[in-house]
Design an enzyme around this catalytic site. Structure first.
Site, PDB file in Angstrom:
ATOM      1  N   HIS A 102       0.731  -1.241   0.047  1.00 59.15           N
ATOM      2  CA  HIS A 102      -0.001  -0.140   0.110  1.00 59.15           C
ATOM      3  C   HIS A 102       0.857   1.376  -0.115  1.00 59.15           C
ATOM      4  CE1 HIS A 102       0.640  -0.003   4.283  1.00 59.15           C
ATOM      5  NE2 HIS A 102       0.428   1.373   4.222  1.00 59.15           N
ATOM      6  N   GLU A 125       3.538   5.487  -2.942  1.00 58.19           N
ATOM      7  CA  GLU A 125       3.631   6.529  -2.440  1.00 58.19           C
ATOM      8  C   GLU A 125       5.177   7.006  -1.657  1.00 58.19           C
ATOM      9  OE1 GLU A 125       1.530   7.269   1.295  1.00 58.19           O
ATOM     10  OE2 GLU A 125       2.089   9.679   0.921  1.00 58.19           O
ATOM     11  N   ASP A 126       5.773   5.949  -1.396  1.00 59.90           N
ATOM     12  CA  ASP A 126       7.156   6.355  -0.475  1.00 59.90           C
ATOM     13  C   ASP A 126       8.322   5.677  -1.469  1.00 59.90           C
ATOM     14  OD1 ASP A 126       5.584   7.659   1.270  1.00 59.90           O
ATOM     15  OD2 ASP A 126       5.579   5.620   2.463  1.00 59.90           O
TER      16      ASP A 126
HETATM   17 MN    MN Z   1       0.759   3.434   5.510  1.00 60.02          MN
END
Ligand code: MN
Length: 735
Positions: free
Chosen positions: A72, A76-77
């Protein structure tokens, strides 16, 4: 540190035939891309996705959800993009990861306060799959559990967001356990002093409260057995700190006065009659507090919660609450929609599983749909979470400014609406926009979660065609206002020129006259107008005749002396009158669509006639010049499209007569002119002028100017002339 094998075992226990290979691949992918990253605690980052996956396995979610839990944060990261996720793990997981990434971006952006409800709606609007909510809640729960390593400000921000957005969502989905834990953790981090004080106070009473609970539990067990009412379990609980704190604050009471500081909970077998039997036994032991009895079994709460609640006065005078529900109801109360997965039969086939998922999806939709009416629930002080106006398919769309402010607009709104929603100046000066960093046309429709940057230029101004794309009344009104302001500027300019011409006709120094503000103001006041510009605008709109302004300026004697009309012969004077009559200064026989009272002139080149299709062209010299749409000059005018305006014939009862010149080609014989004028007079039509000539080709050429009301009338006249013996053709001059 938790191991992936633990997670896989849990999934296998709960779901036979689960694709554990998928989970393993997701784990390796996540480990590979998060490698070298650490959490604030110093642990490897991978701990976080692993713990989230474990929470999801605990909820018995499918392997797709568990794998998504592992992945997840990758988009994003890390440097991995969504396409890579899709190519490795397929569309379903890519879609879930995308949803989670978008929600994460919302959290990052929404730094502005006072927009909790909008952000909550936005989050919900972006949830397209039930599993996204559950994964997000698991993600948030683990982050809240491990936030002690973050700086206090960040803890406070995340905690506030949890209270504003995620705890209410958990509540709506009936996930009581997750909600309670989220709330207590948020309370602890957001109001650490209150939390410490209250937990100290409760802790100091805890032994006494626990003892009281033990006694209550054994009394209940004893009396139920005595009365042969079966039960599965009796639990005791001390009220959670966050809900206690809210109650103390809201009702401004002391802790002793809280009716449900402690509560006993009786779980019965899956038949509601045991709940009511239990209730009667309880009321037989202790005196119930009137008005405190709640039957959430007969009428379940919106979030499907079912239970009987009653408050009774205990042996020492200490009131406490008793909650009674079946085991099934208990699962729903604790886990809400997640219980649908967890307590289904273990051996569901693929088809049944799909059906179950479908049913769950419907339940979630229903739960998250807006609560229109306030039900009794919201008066219940035990649980005074405000009505949540949630809507999975909202009529609204939510987008961000680059600063993270949420702008809420009706569905279908475009970037123009967005620009005006920020500020009317931003709308007026808008030249373009970027969505998520990409330049797009301003007419583009907004999507949920778009980050919109409006590009402006000080010299820009709204364009009339924006009205085709603006949806909100704010934007539409501003654009209209701007157009009419522009038209006023234009008409002041037209008025100035007309007055200039008129002054020259009267042999005055036009420049001097137009700069004589005091005199213009005086005349303006005579017309009931305030400023010189108002007078000029009124002339430009055709409401005030420049000639009359001259009369007011000069006074009657001087006016008569200088009046150029007096110097012309009578024939010219009549001609002028006729011209004025049909050109119609101030006459209202043509209207410009959407605008009143603009100065209108009929184009001399085509002299359009009532009933014909017409088009208006804004000319600085003459106001709006109206042409026949088929006029040959129109195609040239089209080069300046922005100056073309829609015009139409006014619906007036009193139709104005208009002169039209016709040219009849006839055989060259005597009596042709008389024949034609007779035919015209027979249909009661006025003749202004008629003359006959002979062409080189020895044909009769008869010019006749007739007075007609409209095109229909003209057609009748033409028809009448055509029927005169000897007439070869009739055409309109200048058409
Ligand atoms: Mn998270």
């Amino acid at each position: 540190m938790i191991r992936i094998e633990d997670v896989i075992n849990k999934v296998q226990e709960n779901r036979r035939g689960a694709d554990t290979d998928l989970i393993r691949r997701a784990y390796l992918f996540s480990a590979l891309h998060h490698r070298g990253q650490t959490r604030a605690s110093g642990e490897p980052y991978l701990v976080h996705p692993l713990e989230v996956a474990d929470l999801l396995a605990e909820m018995r979610l499918d392997e797709v959800s568990v794998s998504t839990g592992l992945l997840h944060d990758v988009v994003e990261d890390t440097l991995v993009d969504l396409d890579t996720i899709r190519s490795y793990f397929g569309d379903e997981i890519a879609l879930l990861v995308d949803g989670l990434t978008k929600i994460a971006n919302i959290s990052d952006l929404s730094k502005e306060k006072q927009q909790a409800e909008n952000v909550r709606k936005m989050v919900l609007a972006m949830i397209t799959d039930v599993r996204v909510v559950l994964i997000k809640l698991a993600d948030r729960l683990h982050n809240m559990r491990t936030m002690q390593f973050l700086k206090p400000e960040k803890r406070a921000r995340i905690s506030q967001e949890t209270l504003d957005i995620y705890a209410p969502i958990a509540h709506r989905l009936g996930m009581g356990k997750v909600r309670s834990e989220l709330e207590d953790l948020a309370f602890q981090n957001l109001y650490p002093d209150d939390y410490k004080r209250l937990s100290k106070e409760v802790d100091s009473r805890r032994p006494e409260l626990e003892a009281a609970l033990e006694k209550i539990k054994s009394t209940i067990a004893e009396r139920l057995t005595e009365n042969e009412v079966p039960f599965i379990e009796i639990q005791g609980r001390v009220k959670r700190l966050y809900s206690l704190w809210k109650k103390l604050k809201k009702q401004k009471i002391m802790i002793e006065q809280v009716y449900d500081l402690i509560a006993a909970r009786i779980i019965t077998e899956n038949n509601r009659k045991y709940c009511y039997l239990t209730m009667s036994v309880i009321h037989d032991i202790w005196t119930p507090v009137p008005e405190r009895f709640k039957d959430w079994i007969a009428i379940p709460r919106d979030n499907l919660y079912q239970s009987l609640h009653t408050s009774v006065i205990g042996d020492g005078g200490q009131p406490f609450e008793v909650q009674i529900r079946t085991q099934e109801m208990h699962h729903i109360a604790e886990e809400g929609v997640a219980a649908h997965w967890k307590y289904k039969e273990n051996s569901l086939g693929k088809k049944q599983e799909d059906d179950a998922l479908d049913e769950l999806r419907k339940t979630v939709e229903k739960l998250l749909l807006p609560l229109v009416e306030n039900t009794e629930e919201h008066e219940d002080s035990e649980d005074f979470i405000e009505t949540l106006k949630l809507d999975l398919y909202p009529k609204d769309v939510y987008a961000f400014t680059p600063m993270g402010k949420v702008i809420q607009l009706p569905r279908g709104s475009t970037l123009i609406d967005f620009a005006y929603a920020i500020h009317s100046q931003v709308g007026d000066k808008c030249t373009g926009a970027k969505i998520n960093g990409r330049i797009v046309p301003v007419r583009s429709e907004l999507q949920n979660g778009d980050v919109v940057e409006i590009l402006t230029n000080q010299n820009a101004s709204p364009s009339a065609d924006w009205l085709n794309y603006a949806v909100t009344s704010k934007a539409r009104n501003r654009i209209r206002h701007h157009i009419s302001t522009e038209q006023r500027v234009e008409s002041i300019e037209i008025g100035r020129r007309l007055l200039h011409q008129e002054a020259e006709k009267f042999q005055l120094s036009a420049k001097k006259f137009l700069h004589n503000d005091a005199e213009l103001k005086r005349i303006a006041n005579e017309y009931g107008l305030g400023r010189p510009e108002d007078l000029l605008a009124s002339i430009g709109y055709g409401k005030t005749l420049p000639r009359n302004v001259m009369a007011k300026h000069l006074g009657p004697e001087k006016f008569a002396e200088l009046d150029p009309e007096n110097k012309k012969d009578n024939r010219l004077k009549t001609g002028m009158k006729a011209v004025k009559k049909f050109i119609g200064l101030g006459e209202d026989s043509i209207v410009v669509k959407g605008v009143d009272n603009l100065l209108i002139n009929r184009a001399k080149c085509c002299n359009p006639l009532r009933g014909e299709t017409i088009i208006g062209y804004i000319s600085l010299e003459k106001g709006i010049v109206v042409h026949n749409k088929r006029c040959k000059n129109v195609s040239h005018l089209m080069l300046n499209k922005e100056r073309i305006v829609d015009v139409e014939w006014a619906k007036s009862e009193e139709t104005q007569k208009q002169s039209v010149q016709l040219l009849a080609t006839t055989e060259n014989r005597t009596g042709m002119l008389a024949g034609i004028t007779n035919a015209i007079a027979n249909i009661k039509t006025g003749i202004r002028d008629a003359r006959a000539n002979v062409s080189k080709e020895d044909l009769g050429i008869i010019e006749v100017t007739v007075e007609v009301f409209d095109k229909k009338h003209l057609d009748k006249v033409v028809g009448a002339i055509e029927h005169v013996p000897g007439v070869i053709a009739v055409e309109r001059v200048n058409a």
